[in-house]
Design a protein around this motif. Structure first.
Motif, PDB file in Angstrom:
ATOM      1  N   GLU A   2       0.822  -1.205   0.000  1.00  0.00           N
ATOM      2  CA  GLU A   2       0.000   0.000   0.000  1.00  0.00           C
ATOM      3  C   GLU A   2       0.857   1.257   0.000  1.00  0.00           C
ATOM      4  O   GLU A   2       1.990   1.263   0.488  1.00  0.00           O
ATOM      5  N   ALA A   3       0.288   2.325  -0.543  1.00  0.00           N
ATOM      6  CA  ALA A   3       0.954   3.623  -0.580  1.00  0.00           C
ATOM      7  C   ALA A   3      -0.032   4.697  -0.170  1.00  0.00           C
ATOM      8  O   ALA A   3      -1.249   4.495  -0.226  1.00  0.00           O
ATOM      9  N   GLU A   4       0.493   5.832   0.226  1.00  0.00           N
ATOM     10  CA  GLU A   4      -0.328   7.004   0.490  1.00  0.00           C
ATOM     11  C   GLU A   4       0.187   8.183  -0.323  1.00  0.00           C
ATOM     12  O   GLU A   4       1.350   8.208  -0.746  1.00  0.00           O
ATOM     13  N   ILE A   5      -0.696   9.158  -0.542  1.00  0.00           N
ATOM     14  CA  ILE A   5      -0.362  10.358  -1.303  1.00  0.00           C
ATOM     15  C   ILE A   5      -0.632  11.577  -0.433  1.00  0.00           C
ATOM     16  O   ILE A   5      -1.672  11.651   0.229  1.00  0.00           O
ATOM     17  N   ILE A   6       0.299  12.515  -0.427  1.00  0.00           N
ATOM     18  CA  ILE A   6       0.089  13.816   0.210  1.00  0.00           C
ATOM     19  C   ILE A   6       0.229  14.888  -0.868  1.00  0.00           C
ATOM     20  O   ILE A   6       1.264  14.945  -1.552  1.00  0.00           O
ATOM     21  N   THR A   7      -0.792  15.701  -1.038  1.00  0.00           N
ATOM     22  CA  THR A   7      -0.712  16.820  -1.971  1.00  0.00           C
ATOM     23  C   THR A   7      -0.577  18.106  -1.173  1.00  0.00           C
ATOM     24  O   THR A   7      -1.310  18.327  -0.212  1.00  0.00           O
ATOM     25  N   ILE A   8       0.381  18.931  -1.586  1.00  0.00           N
ATOM     26  CA  ILE A   8       0.686  20.153  -0.841  1.00  0.00           C
ATOM     27  C   ILE A   8       0.363  21.374  -1.684  1.00  0.00           C
ATOM     28  O   ILE A   8       0.772  21.462  -2.848  1.00  0.00           O
ATOM     29  N   ARG A  38      -4.790   5.944   0.989  1.00  0.00           N
ATOM     30  CA  ARG A  38      -5.226   7.217   1.559  1.00  0.00           C
ATOM     31  C   ARG A  38      -4.594   8.375   0.787  1.00  0.00           C
ATOM     32  O   ARG A  38      -3.462   8.271   0.320  1.00  0.00           O
ATOM     33  N   LYS A  39      -5.351   9.467   0.665  1.00  0.00           N
ATOM     34  CA  LYS A  39      -4.827  10.695   0.087  1.00  0.00           C
ATOM     35  C   LYS A  39      -5.112  11.838   1.048  1.00  0.00           C
ATOM     36  O   LYS A  39      -6.233  11.980   1.541  1.00  0.00           O
ATOM     37  N   THR A  40      -4.105  12.668   1.301  1.00  0.00           N
ATOM     38  CA  THR A  40      -4.241  13.796   2.215  1.00  0.00           C
ATOM     39  C   THR A  40      -3.838  15.077   1.496  1.00  0.00           C
ATOM     40  O   THR A  40      -2.792  15.113   0.841  1.00  0.00           O
ATOM     41  N   ALA A  41      -4.648  16.106   1.609  1.00  0.00           N
ATOM     42  CA  ALA A  41      -4.318  17.422   1.047  1.00  0.00           C
ATOM     43  C   ALA A  41      -4.039  18.378   2.183  1.00  0.00           C
ATOM     44  O   ALA A  41      -4.832  18.489   3.132  1.00  0.00           O
ATOM     45  N   ILE A  42      -2.893  19.074   2.114  1.00  0.00           N
ATOM     46  CA  ILE A  42      -2.517  19.992   3.185  1.00  0.00           C
ATOM     47  C   ILE A  42      -2.003  21.303   2.600  1.00  0.00           C
ATOM     48  O   ILE A  42      -1.621  21.369   1.438  1.00  0.00           O
ATOM     49  N   ARG A  43      -1.967  22.340   3.436  1.00  0.00           N
ATOM     50  CA  ARG A  43      -1.509  23.640   2.974  1.00  0.00           C
ATOM     51  C   ARG A  43       0.006  23.740   3.075  1.00  0.00           C
ATOM     52  O   ARG A  43       0.670  22.887   3.658  1.00  0.00           O
ATOM     53  N   ASP A  44       0.559  24.809   2.485  1.00  0.00           N
ATOM     54  CA  ASP A  44       2.000  25.048   2.527  1.00  0.00           C
ATOM     55  C   ASP A  44       2.398  25.534   3.924  1.00  0.00           C
ATOM     56  O   ASP A  44       2.591  26.731   4.160  1.00  0.00           O
ATOM     57  N   ASN A  45       2.535  24.602   4.831  1.00  0.00           N
ATOM     58  CA  ASN A  45       2.859  24.937   6.206  1.00  0.00           C
ATOM     59  C   ASN A  45       3.767  23.850   6.771  1.00  0.00           C
ATOM     60  O   ASN A  45       3.460  22.654   6.680  1.00  0.00           O
ATOM     61  N   GLU A  46       4.897  24.274   7.349  1.00  0.00           N
ATOM     62  CA  GLU A  46       5.901  23.303   7.784  1.00  0.00           C
ATOM     63  C   GLU A  46       5.357  22.294   8.786  1.00  0.00           C
ATOM     64  O   GLU A  46       5.544  21.077   8.635  1.00  0.00           O
ATOM     65  N   SER A  47       4.685  22.757   9.820  1.00  0.00           N
ATOM     66  CA  SER A  47       4.192  21.839  10.845  1.00  0.00           C
ATOM     67  C   SER A  47       3.144  20.880  10.281  1.00  0.00           C
ATOM     68  O   SER A  47       3.113  19.699  10.657  1.00  0.00           O
ATOM     69  N   ALA A  48       2.302  21.381   9.360  1.00  0.00           N
ATOM     70  CA  ALA A  48       1.287  20.514   8.747  1.00  0.00           C
ATOM     71  C   ALA A  48       1.944  19.437   7.898  1.00  0.00           C
ATOM     72  O   ALA A  48       1.522  18.263   7.907  1.00  0.00           O
ATOM     73  N   ILE A  49       3.009  19.809   7.178  1.00  0.00           N
ATOM     74  CA  ILE A  49       3.714  18.842   6.334  1.00  0.00           C
ATOM     75  C   ILE A  49       4.418  17.797   7.193  1.00  0.00           C
ATOM     76  O   ILE A  49       4.327  16.588   6.931  1.00  0.00           O
ATOM     77  N   LEU A  50       5.116  18.239   8.218  1.00  0.00           N
ATOM     78  CA  LEU A  50       5.826  17.302   9.096  1.00  0.00           C
ATOM     79  C   LEU A  50       4.867  16.321   9.755  1.00  0.00           C
ATOM     80  O   LEU A  50       5.141  15.113   9.834  1.00  0.00           O
ATOM     81  N   GLN A  51       3.745  16.820  10.237  1.00  0.00           N
ATOM     82  CA  GLN A  51       2.769  15.950  10.895  1.00  0.00           C
ATOM     83  C   GLN A  51       2.182  14.945   9.908  1.00  0.00           C
ATOM     84  O   GLN A  51       2.052  13.756  10.229  1.00  0.00           O
TER      85      GLN A  51
END
Length: 412
Positions: A2-8, A38-51
């Protein structure tokens, strides 16, 4: 696997940009036996990306990140990855060579701002991006793979095809995955499911059947995962699937039915035209996407007003006065008139009410008449379609393409 995707990217969250990358990634990873869980979309924010990275890597062994690799200050993915992997930056000379070549070809000056694209985390492997300026990055630590890609779709597609899929297949022990797809038109998913109930009950556990409905079209995808090629039995069951619903199958393969029709017209040298009222040229637009269509497609007419139907297609004014523009006699007259006007072997005509206004109790929104005419016969069918204006137009075009097969012998 399995893989996951994060879009920033803030632009993804506010709806300014539509994420097409994730759908593509899911399709391509699935083709080599990796399922996106799973796919997660997050904003351009360091803490959000790290988490998001930490949470994702706690669940899966493959993580793909897209976005945030540009040269501007709001693109922070690389710096954040350095913090996550506790490493510094290095300047990649192969990326600089690539940047110098690209900027020279484009006649542009290479600025220090652009050279920042060559600064990469020390612990990553560079994935050369031959169609853009931002390279991809491959991290492999503690049996966890993290891949960071730019957000531009064409660059994602290139990197996936040229670098990532081959490298994943070299690095991991993956199953063999095979898919077979067919396309049906004008039959509801529930009815197809009923017809295929016995077939599905006979499927071995290694095979699965998926229903993919879209605008009075249903694609059926048969899939199999196997450890060795000798275990593959998918073709045997795909033949059984075709035989079970043969009369409902429009074409084989994961393709647009409009493409299948236009390819047949080109191959057989069948000239065609369209006269479109409620679809506004949408059918012609879909058919003309196929290269070589000019050999059989001289042109078409968008005849929205009654005056154009009369003056350009020769529709008898008495037909419109007696039956109305949205009627079977009018649709047939439009099909015959446009075929004679362009001297073609086939014509398609549509007239209806796409909405949201214009409907009446006798002729509601979604009422569409579609006629198909050849040198030997003309047929017309009445459709009651649902949805908003765009959906009714899309459904009308699929119905028209289906109707063309009623007068032509089109192989699967």
């Amino acid at each position: 696997m399995e893989a996951e995707i994060i879009t920033i990217g803030d632009e993804l969250l506010i709806g300014q940009t539509v994420d097409t990358n994730s759908a593509y990634l899911g399709q391509k990873l699935g083709s080599i036996g990796i399922s996106v869980s799973r796919k997660t979309a997050i904003r351009d924010n360091e803490s959000a990306i790290l988490q998001a990275i930490a949470e994702s890597q706690s669940r899966c062994n493959i993580l793909i990140i897209t976005g945030g690799l540009g040269p501007t200050k709001d693109d922070i993915t690389k710096k954040t990855l350095c913090k996550y992997f506790n490493c510094g930056m290095r300047r990649d000379l192969t990326v600089i060579d690539h940047l110098e070549k690209i900027f020279a070809e484009r006649g542009r000056q290479l600025l220090e701002t652009n050279l920042v694209q060559a600064d990469l985390p020390e612990t990553c492997i560079t994935l050369q991006n031959n169609v853009g300026t931002a390279p991809g990055m491959w991290f492999d630590q503690n049996n966890k793979i993290l891949i960071s890609l730019p957000g531009v779709p064409v660059e994602v597609y290139h990197l996936i095809e040229e670098s990532i899929l081959p490298k994943l297949q070299e690095t991991l022990q993956l199953p063999i995955v095979e898919h077979r797809t067919l396309v049906t038109l004008q039959k509801a998913e529930s009815l197809l499911s009923k017809d295929l109930e016995e077939f599905e009950n006979t499927l071995p556990k290694s095979l699965s059947l998926a229903y993919l409905p879209n605008f009075n079209m249903v694609k059926l995808r048969l899939s199999q995962k196997a450890n060795v090629a000798s275990d593959l039995i998918i073709d045997e069951y795909f033949d059984k699937l075709i035989a079970t619903i043969h009369d409902d199958v429009f074409c084989l393969g994961d393709k647009d039915p409009a493409t299948h029709l236009s390819e047949h017209l080109i191959r057989e040298g069948i000239t065609f035209t369209t006269a479109e009222s409620c679809t506004g040229g949408f059918i012609a637009n879909r058919l003309m996407q196929t290269p070589g269509i000019s050999s059989v497609f001289p042109g078409s007419i968008v005849c929205y007003s009654n005056d154009v139907k009369i003056s350009e297609l020769g529709v008898d004014p008495n037909i419109i006065e007696t039956y109305g523009a949205v009627s079977e006699p009018c649709a047939l007259a439009m099909a015959n008139g446009v075929r004679e006007k362009f001297n073609t072997q086939l014509s398609i005509a549509t007239t209806g009410i796409a909405g949201p206004d214009g409907g009446t109790k006798e002729k509601p929104v979604g009422l569409v008449y579609i006629a198909v005419s050849t040198e030997s016969q003309s047929i017309c069918k009445k459709f009651r379609l649902f949805g908003n204006r765009e959906q009714i137009i899309q459904r009308s075009s699929n119905a028209a393409i289906w109707m063309a097969k009623q007068v032509l012998t089109i192989p699967l």
